[in-house]
Design a protein around this motif. Structure first.
Motif, PDB file in Angstrom:
ATOM      1  N   ARG A   1       1.037  -1.283  -0.239  1.00  0.00           N
ATOM      2  CA  ARG A   1       0.108  -0.316   0.094  1.00  0.00           C
ATOM      3  C   ARG A   1       0.975   1.453  -0.039  1.00  0.00           C
ATOM      4  O   ARG A   1       0.735   1.634  -0.588  1.00  0.00           O
ATOM      5  CB  ARG A   1      -1.310  -0.161   1.049  1.00  0.00           C
ATOM      6  N   ALA A   2       1.474   1.269   1.353  1.00  0.00           N
ATOM      7  CA  ALA A   2       2.951   2.258   0.698  1.00  0.00           C
ATOM      8  C   ALA A   2       3.099   2.871  -0.144  1.00  0.00           C
ATOM      9  O   ALA A   2       3.120   3.840  -0.790  1.00  0.00           O
ATOM     10  CB  ALA A   2       3.754   2.282   2.193  1.00  0.00           C
ATOM     11  N   ASN A   3       4.032   1.296  -1.042  1.00  0.00           N
ATOM     12  CA  ASN A   3       4.875   1.813  -2.194  1.00  0.00           C
ATOM     13  C   ASN A   3       4.382   1.959  -3.231  1.00  0.00           C
ATOM     14  O   ASN A   3       4.064   2.783  -4.087  1.00  0.00           O
ATOM     15  CB  ASN A   3       5.687   0.033  -2.222  1.00  0.00           C
ATOM     16  N   GLY A   4       1.754   1.372  -3.261  1.00  0.00           N
ATOM     17  CA  GLY A   4       2.291   1.628  -4.265  1.00  0.00           C
ATOM     18  C   GLY A   4       1.749   3.023  -4.753  1.00  0.00           C
ATOM     19  O   GLY A   4       1.135   3.723  -5.279  1.00  0.00           O
ATOM     20  N   LEU A   5       0.753   3.869  -2.619  1.00  0.00           N
ATOM     21  CA  LEU A   5       0.511   4.943  -3.276  1.00  0.00           C
ATOM     22  C   LEU A   5       1.257   5.642  -3.910  1.00  0.00           C
ATOM     23  O   LEU A   5       1.753   7.178  -4.487  1.00  0.00           O
ATOM     24  CB  LEU A   5       0.097   5.224  -2.106  1.00  0.00           C
ATOM     25  N   ILE A   6       3.009   6.056  -3.378  1.00  0.00           N
ATOM     26  CA  ILE A   6       4.208   6.810  -3.101  1.00  0.00           C
ATOM     27  C   ILE A   6       4.336   6.175  -4.655  1.00  0.00           C
ATOM     28  O   ILE A   6       4.461   8.352  -5.834  1.00  0.00           O
ATOM     29  CB  ILE A   6       4.651   6.792  -2.495  1.00  0.00           C
ATOM     30  N   PHE A   7       3.503   5.453  -5.730  1.00  0.00           N
ATOM     31  CA  PHE A   7       4.073   5.316  -6.898  1.00  0.00           C
ATOM     32  C   PHE A   7       2.987   6.565  -7.360  1.00  0.00           C
ATOM     33  O   PHE A   7       3.221   7.418  -9.063  1.00  0.00           O
ATOM     34  CB  PHE A   7       4.241   4.101  -7.390  1.00  0.00           C
TER      35      PHE A   7
ATOM     36  N   VAL B   1       0.330   5.416   7.644  1.00  0.00           N
ATOM     37  CA  VAL B   1       0.573   5.433   8.572  1.00  0.00           C
ATOM     38  C   VAL B   1       0.600   5.217   9.993  1.00  0.00           C
ATOM     39  O   VAL B   1       0.505   4.979  10.982  1.00  0.00           O
ATOM     40  CB  VAL B   1       2.325   6.272   9.080  1.00  0.00           C
ATOM     41  N   GLN B   2      -0.994   6.517  10.001  1.00  0.00           N
ATOM     42  CA  GLN B   2      -1.939   6.975  10.180  1.00  0.00           C
ATOM     43  C   GLN B   2      -3.110   5.708  10.511  1.00  0.00           C
ATOM     44  O   GLN B   2      -4.178   5.878  10.554  1.00  0.00           O
ATOM     45  CB  GLN B   2      -2.096   8.281  11.438  1.00  0.00           C
ATOM     46  N   ASP B   3      -3.190   4.564   9.915  1.00  0.00           N
ATOM     47  CA  ASP B   3      -4.438   4.266   8.925  1.00  0.00           C
ATOM     48  C   ASP B   3      -4.746   3.230  10.288  1.00  0.00           C
ATOM     49  O   ASP B   3      -4.494   2.232  10.403  1.00  0.00           O
ATOM     50  CB  ASP B   3      -4.023   3.253   7.820  1.00  0.00           C
ATOM     51  N   GLY B   4      -5.992   3.203  11.072  1.00  0.00           N
ATOM     52  CA  GLY B   4      -6.375   2.598  12.490  1.00  0.00           C
ATOM     53  C   GLY B   4      -5.950   0.774  11.461  1.00  0.00           C
ATOM     54  O   GLY B   4      -5.329   0.612  12.832  1.00  0.00           O
ATOM     55  N   TYR B   5      -6.058   0.676  10.738  1.00  0.00           N
ATOM     56  CA  TYR B   5      -6.214  -0.941  10.270  1.00  0.00           C
ATOM     57  C   TYR B   5      -4.686  -1.386  10.361  1.00  0.00           C
ATOM     58  O   TYR B   5      -4.402  -2.069  10.922  1.00  0.00           O
ATOM     59  CB  TYR B   5      -6.597  -1.339   8.881  1.00  0.00           C
ATOM     60  N   PHE B   6      -3.612  -0.475   9.464  1.00  0.00           N
ATOM     61  CA  PHE B   6      -2.116  -1.284   9.506  1.00  0.00           C
ATOM     62  C   PHE B   6      -1.839  -0.363  10.690  1.00  0.00           C
ATOM     63  O   PHE B   6      -0.804  -0.919  11.509  1.00  0.00           O
ATOM     64  CB  PHE B   6      -1.573  -0.178   8.455  1.00  0.00           C
ATOM     65  N   ARG B   7      -2.087   0.633  11.832  1.00  0.00           N
ATOM     66  CA  ARG B   7      -1.568   0.455  13.119  1.00  0.00           C
ATOM     67  C   ARG B   7      -1.998  -0.613  14.149  1.00  0.00           C
ATOM     68  O   ARG B   7      -0.990  -0.888  14.230  1.00  0.00           O
ATOM     69  CB  ARG B   7      -2.427   1.941  14.135  1.00  0.00           C
ATOM     70  N   ARG B   8      -3.097  -1.790  13.652  1.00  0.00           N
ATOM     71  CA  ARG B   8      -3.740  -2.461  14.459  1.00  0.00           C
ATOM     72  C   ARG B   8      -3.264  -3.404  13.885  1.00  0.00           C
ATOM     73  O   ARG B   8      -2.643  -4.665  14.775  1.00  0.00           O
ATOM     74  CB  ARG B   8      -4.765  -2.570  14.852  1.00  0.00           C
TER      75      ARG B   8
ATOM     76  N   ASP C   1      12.507   4.368  13.509  1.00  0.00           N
ATOM     77  CA  ASP C   1      10.762   4.751  13.496  1.00  0.00           C
ATOM     78  C   ASP C   1      10.241   4.581  12.444  1.00  0.00           C
ATOM     79  O   ASP C   1      10.147   6.104  12.669  1.00  0.00           O
ATOM     80  CB  ASP C   1      10.766   5.005  15.330  1.00  0.00           C
ATOM     81  N   PHE C   2       9.777   3.754  11.768  1.00  0.00           N
ATOM     82  CA  PHE C   2       9.138   3.891  10.728  1.00  0.00           C
ATOM     83  C   PHE C   2       7.864   5.114  10.764  1.00  0.00           C
ATOM     84  O   PHE C   2       7.434   5.358   9.799  1.00  0.00           O
ATOM     85  CB  PHE C   2       8.831   2.593  10.091  1.00  0.00           C
ATOM     86  N   THR C   3       7.004   4.886  12.022  1.00  0.00           N
ATOM     87  CA  THR C   3       6.186   5.799  12.212  1.00  0.00           C
ATOM     88  C   THR C   3       6.311   7.257  12.603  1.00  0.00           C
ATOM     89  O   THR C   3       5.335   7.601  12.890  1.00  0.00           O
ATOM     90  CB  THR C   3       4.937   4.960  13.919  1.00  0.00           C
ATOM     91  N   ASP C   4       7.667   7.546  12.652  1.00  0.00           N
ATOM     92  CA  ASP C   4       7.949   8.829  12.723  1.00  0.00           C
ATOM     93  C   ASP C   4       7.752   9.890  11.234  1.00  0.00           C
ATOM     94  O   ASP C   4       9.268   9.512  10.984  1.00  0.00           O
ATOM     95  CB  ASP C   4       9.144   9.938  13.640  1.00  0.00           C
ATOM     96  N   LEU C   5       6.955  10.569  11.101  1.00  0.00           N
ATOM     97  CA  LEU C   5       7.056  11.354  10.169  1.00  0.00           C
ATOM     98  C   LEU C   5       8.099  11.746   9.765  1.00  0.00           C
ATOM     99  O   LEU C   5       9.114  11.890   9.104  1.00  0.00           O
ATOM    100  CB  LEU C   5       6.434  12.510   9.917  1.00  0.00           C
ATOM    101  N   HIS C   6       8.964  12.881  10.821  1.00  0.00           N
ATOM    102  CA  HIS C   6       9.771  13.865  10.449  1.00  0.00           C
ATOM    103  C   HIS C   6      11.139  12.812  10.782  1.00  0.00           C
ATOM    104  O   HIS C   6      12.286  13.111   9.889  1.00  0.00           O
ATOM    105  CB  HIS C   6      10.841  14.049  12.173  1.00  0.00           C
ATOM    106  N   GLU C   7      11.456  11.478  11.588  1.00  0.00           N
ATOM    107  CA  GLU C   7      12.580  10.563  11.146  1.00  0.00           C
ATOM    108  C   GLU C   7      12.632   9.871   9.655  1.00  0.00           C
ATOM    109  O   GLU C   7      13.712   9.760   8.754  1.00  0.00           O
ATOM    110  CB  GLU C   7      12.458   9.050  12.285  1.00  0.00           C
ATOM    111  N   ARG C   8      11.200   9.807   9.003  1.00  0.00           N
ATOM    112  CA  ARG C   8      11.073   9.167   8.007  1.00  0.00           C
ATOM    113  C   ARG C   8      12.031   9.876   6.961  1.00  0.00           C
ATOM    114  O   ARG C   8      12.317   9.797   5.816  1.00  0.00           O
ATOM    115  CB  ARG C   8      10.112   8.879   7.450  1.00  0.00           C
TER     116      ARG C   8
END
Length: 428
Positions: free
Chosen positions: A157-163, A229-236, A284-291
């Motif tokens: 999902r992440a790679n497809g969205l970026i593309f 990253v903040q999507d409820g399904y992927f967080r859970r 920490d992949f969940t941290d926007l600033h770090e990414r």
């Protein structure tokens, strides 16, 4: 010993535990070697400058921009045809990790000033390797099939969205070159953030590849922040699970750039022709600033250090992406199994080498283990509308002090194997 005279799993595990002090010494020795090699490679590093005046002018242009989702401007028939063509091409190449990775490389080959396209190509290769790790020789012994499928879904999902967001931007630039006029007013047809139009227009006028690359890093990481990253399904199912968080401990979350070292300094265990690895670990992949900071460092490693730039480009040009880690280390990984996997795992590694007679780690080609996934609709909103200052991340990218991680990657592979041995002992 068991009846065959080989060490039992418990004996092998205890032997590995006892070897940890020596292993740590080898790790820090390898770490020091990585620092020294990074320092040597960085001796010929070049700058990727972004001037304050460039940022000031860009900020001013952005303040006068329009929202990405306002009514489109009237288009000529040629523009309508171009938009339709890019939409079709984007959908076709967004079929899976292999097609996306190849599409990025093709764009970069045609327009090498688009540094981000090569960065995206190399990061996409890593995405494919991580996807196949989930079906490889080690991780399936630690993760349930359901958990592996959830991690794959997040990666896809992440790679497809970026593309889906970035590829039309790259193609619009190519179309602008072909037609000898900027076509960036058409960005809104692809729901691209208003943040990007002044960036592309300034790039068209000035051709600062570093400025454009940083802007695309900022844009794409914001683009997936709310949608993945903040999507409820992927967080859970993934990001908040102990299994995902354990990746930092095992250092499985590395991005690596294979490169053939010039003069082969500090020979690797294995063949002299083996690729070495440059790259970083994201904590920490969940941290926007770090990414975003992580993306900028990767960019600097790939483009500010000529030895890595040349070596990684040679690798990319000479090794079509299959998803298997055998693409870069065929002495440790194999895309097919020689034998069916045994119920109980037998340790393969001794330091950075396979034990005599040990079969390479199974690292399958992506097309054999993961199906194509239908692309789901995307929430339509512009992240830039709620961002206080997207230009706070704009500064000249610089490589970190240490980025040669060949030995660190080998150490992480040893840790992963030890985790498999420990897990089987715990649950037998």
């Amino acid at each position: 010993m068991n009846r065959t005279g080989t060490p039992s799993r418990l004996e092998e595990f205890l032997r590995r535990i006892k070897s940890i002090p020596g292993g740590l010494a080898a790790y820090w020795s390898g770490k020091l070697s990585g620092w020294l090699q990074s320092e040597k490679l960085a001796e010929e590093a070049s700058a990727l400058p972004i001037a304050r005046d460039e940022i000031r002018r860009l900020r001013k242009s952005a303040l006068h921009g329009q929202t990405a989702f306002s009514a489109p401007q009237a288009q000529t028939p040629n523009e309508q045809s171009l938009v339709a063509s890019i939409r079709e091409e984007t959908k076709r190449f967004n079929r899976n990790n292999l097609t996306r990775t190849a599409a990025y490389w093709n764009v970069f080959s045609r327009t090498p000033e688009l540094h981000w396209a090569f960065l995206a190509h190399m990061v996409s290769r890593n995405g494919g390797w991580t996807m196949t790790d989930l079906k490889g020789g080690l991780l399936p012994r630690l993760l349930s099939g359901k958990r592996a499928e959830a991690i794959f879904a997040l990666l896809e999902r992440a790679n497809g969205l970026i593309f889906q967001d970035a590829y039309p931007q790259l193609r619009l630039y190519e179309a602008s070159i072909q037609r000898k006029q900027p076509l960036f007013h058409l960005l809104r047809e692809f729901d691209v953030s208003a943040f990007m139009r002044p960036v592309w227009e300034q790039f068209w006028a000035e051709r600062n590849s570093a400025l454009l690359t940083v802007a695309l890093i900022v844009n794409e990481q914001h683009y997936i922040e709310g949608r993945v990253v903040q999507d409820g399904y992927f967080r859970r199912t993934v990001l908040d699970t102990p299994a995902f968080q354990a990746q930092s401990l095992l250092q499985m979350n590395m991005i690596v750039f294979p490169y053939l070292a010039e003069g082969n300094p500090a020979a690797l265990p294995g063949p002299d022709t083996a690729y070495r690895l440059a790259g970083l670990v994201i904590e920490d992949f969940t941290d926007l600033h770090e990414r975003i900071a992580f993306g900028k460092k990767l960019y600097a490693i790939l483009f500010a250090v000529p030895g890595i730039t040349r070596g990684a480009r040679d690798f990319a040009a000479g090794k079509p992406h299959s998803g298997s880690r055998a693409d870069y280390w065929p002495h440790l990984f194999a895309p097919v199994r020689r034998h069916a996997p045994a119920a109980a795992y037998t340790a393969k590694l001794e330091g950075g080498l396979l034990k005599p007679g040990a079969e390479p780690f199974y690292s399958p080609k992506l097309e054999y283990v993961w199906p194509d996934v239908s692309f789901q609709p995307v929430d339509r909103y512009d992240w830039h509308a709620s961002c206080k200052d997207a230009f706070a991340w704009f500064e000249s990218p610089r490589p970190p002090a240490s980025f040669e991680i060949t030995n660190e990657y080998l150490f992480s592979l040893n840790k992963l194997e030890l985790a498999v041995l420990a897990g089987e002992l715990l649950f037998e």
